[in-house]
Enzyme design. Structure first.
Site, PDB file in Angstrom:
ATOM      1  N   ILE A 221    -107.185 -20.480  42.615  1.00  0.00           N
ATOM      2  CA  ILE A 221    -107.055 -20.205  44.051  1.00  0.00           C
ATOM      3  C   ILE A 221    -106.502 -18.794  44.270  1.00  0.00           C
ATOM      4  CG2 ILE A 221    -105.854 -20.901  46.166  1.00  0.00           C
ATOM      5  CD1 ILE A 221    -106.115 -23.829  45.155  1.00  0.00           C
TER       6      ILE A 221
ATOM      7  N   ARG B 104     -97.033 -17.151  35.302  1.00  0.00           N
ATOM      8  CA  ARG B 104     -96.223 -17.529  34.135  1.00  0.00           C
ATOM      9  C   ARG B 104     -96.568 -16.638  32.946  1.00  0.00           C
ATOM     10  NH1 ARG B 104     -97.170 -23.885  34.384  1.00  0.00           N
ATOM     11  NH2 ARG B 104     -99.065 -22.995  35.211  1.00  0.00           N
TER      12      ARG B 104
ATOM     13  N   ILE C  22     -99.747 -21.040  50.893  1.00  0.00           N
ATOM     14  CA  ILE C  22    -100.776 -22.093  50.963  1.00  0.00           C
ATOM     15  C   ILE C  22    -100.636 -23.052  49.785  1.00  0.00           C
ATOM     16  CG2 ILE C  22    -102.547 -20.889  52.313  1.00  0.00           C
ATOM     17  CD1 ILE C  22    -102.633 -20.971  48.505  1.00  0.00           C
TER      18      ILE C  22
ATOM     19  N   ARG D  18     -97.337 -24.961  47.903  1.00  0.00           N
ATOM     20  CA  ARG D  18     -96.476 -26.115  48.145  1.00  0.00           C
ATOM     21  C   ARG D  18     -95.195 -25.623  48.807  1.00  0.00           C
ATOM     22  NH1 ARG D  18    -100.237 -28.895  47.714  1.00  0.00           N
ATOM     23  NH2 ARG D  18    -100.618 -30.601  46.252  1.00  0.00           N
TER      24      ARG D  18
ATOM     25  N   GLU E 259     -93.061 -32.306  54.477  1.00  0.00           N
ATOM     26  CA  GLU E 259     -94.190 -32.569  55.380  1.00  0.00           C
ATOM     27  C   GLU E 259     -94.213 -34.037  55.807  1.00  0.00           C
ATOM     28  OE1 GLU E 259     -97.628 -31.184  53.281  1.00  0.00           O
ATOM     29  OE2 GLU E 259     -96.824 -29.173  53.118  1.00  0.00           O
TER      30      GLU E 259
ATOM     31  N   HIS F 284    -100.943 -28.290  56.823  1.00  0.00           N
ATOM     32  CA  HIS F 284    -101.446 -28.501  55.453  1.00  0.00           C
ATOM     33  C   HIS F 284    -102.942 -28.842  55.473  1.00  0.00           C
ATOM     34  CE1 HIS F 284    -100.381 -29.947  51.117  1.00  0.00           C
ATOM     35  NE2 HIS F 284    -101.600 -29.436  51.180  1.00  0.00           N
TER      36      HIS F 284
END
Ligand code: 8YV
Length: 330
Positions: free
Chosen positions: A172, A192, A247, A249, A278, A296
């Protein structure tokens, strides 16, 4: 030869029937319909006395759990399912499921990668443009009649040509970067690990990435490793002229620190599709005009949700047929 003591070696090979499949939480309507009609599966009651009674009766028989990225098979539930063999997750993110316990118990998890990449990246671009250019506030300005009274809408921030930092350069993140290239943006990232063959500028930490860019876009997977990765310090590097887009979490951003930064002008604005708890959105965010708030909806198109449902059911059917998953998490 060493003896294979893994769960897969001793896995039950008898056919799986409806009462060995449990639906956890609400799922996509197509998936819910198939689970009920094609598989005659069980539905886990909400936590409480009803769930306790349900588990006393069914826990030992349950071998597959089907869940969503919103309500997964959490630590407690997984530990109450001694014969769980597989978790089928609707959504690319599976942080609502205890994936550490699943790994320890050799329980494979499937998710729905690829099919939602474009829609989530499109959502990121929508948030990017609407946040920097104040498009939602401008729309409110027209609707509430302020423009009609002759006032001018305040100037916004140029979106083209910015230095943009992508936090988490997975599928993404890369799709967001590709789109931003068309806007003449200079792409930087933190991940990472550094990505081989990627020409974008790598930074060794989220803070360094934020310091080097005008806009920080969060596209990292959720879970314990990334919790509060964007904290007060990172937000201070985003800076008074900088923006945050998320976008991924809500858990990746320290929401209290974000509210503080927005209320005190420590950053210029934020565009958020995800939140810590949420569907609750902090009142403080609702009161601010320099944030764009979405429910979301990253993957929320007819086409993509249909593809995600098909992939979820493909994984379930495949597991039932031969014990393999089509898209296991890697
Ligand atoms: C879905 C998502 O809204 O795939 C994900 O990780 O966050 C979204 O596509 C969610 O998973 C629905 O359960």
């Amino acid at each position: 030869m060493p003896t294979d003591t893994s769960a897969s070696a001793s896995r039950n090979t008898t056919a799986i029937t409806g009462n060995a499949i449990v639906r956890v939480g609400p799922v996509n309507p197509t998936v819910a319909k198939a689970l009920a009609e094609e598989f005659d599966s069980l539905i886990l009651p909400a936590a409480g006395a009803e769930r306790d009674t349900f588990l006393q009766v069914h826990a030992d028989a349950i071998r597959i759990a089907v869940c969503s990225g919103k309500i997964g098979v959490d630590t407690e539930l997984m530990s109450r399912l001694p014969n769980l063999e597989a978790v089928i997750n609707f959504g690319v993110g599976y942080d609502a499921t205890d994936f550490s316990q699943a790994a320890q118990r050799n329980i494979p998890i499937s998710n729905t990668p690829e099919v939602l990449t474009d829609c989530v990246a499109d959502t990121a671009l929508g948030l990017y443009l609407s946040t920097l250019r104040s498009l939602c506030a401008a729309e409110r300005f027209v609707r509430n009649g302020t423009w009609g009274k002759g006032e001018n809408f305040p100037l916004a921030t140029r979106a083209s040509g910015k230095r943009v930092g992508i936090l988490g350069l997975g599928r993404i993140g890369q799709a967001i970067a590709t789109r931003l290239e068309a806007f003449g943006c200079e792409i930087h990232y933190h991940n990472r690990s550094q990505k081989p063959g990627v020409s974008y500028t790598f930074h060794g930490s989220a803070a360094e990435l934020a310091a080097a860019t005008d806009v920080l876009i969060v596209a990292a997977a959720g879970g314990p490793e990334s919790a509060n990765l964007v904290d007060g310090e990172v937000l201070s590097k985003v800076g008074t002229q900088g923006f945050l887009i998320n976008i991924a979490r809500g858990s990746v951003v320290d929401e209290a620190a974000l509210v503080h930064a927005l209320q005190n002008g420590l950053i210029a604005g934020a565009g958020l599709d995800v939140f810590a708890k949420e569907p609750t959105v902090p009142q403080a965010l609702l009161a601010l005009d320099n944030v764009v708030l979405l429910p979301h909806l990253g993957s929320g198109t007819h086409e993509t949700r249909a593809d995600m449902a098909a992939m979820t059911l493909d994984n379930l059917r495949s597991y039932l047929a031969d014990g393999s998953l089509v898209t296991p998490i890697s």
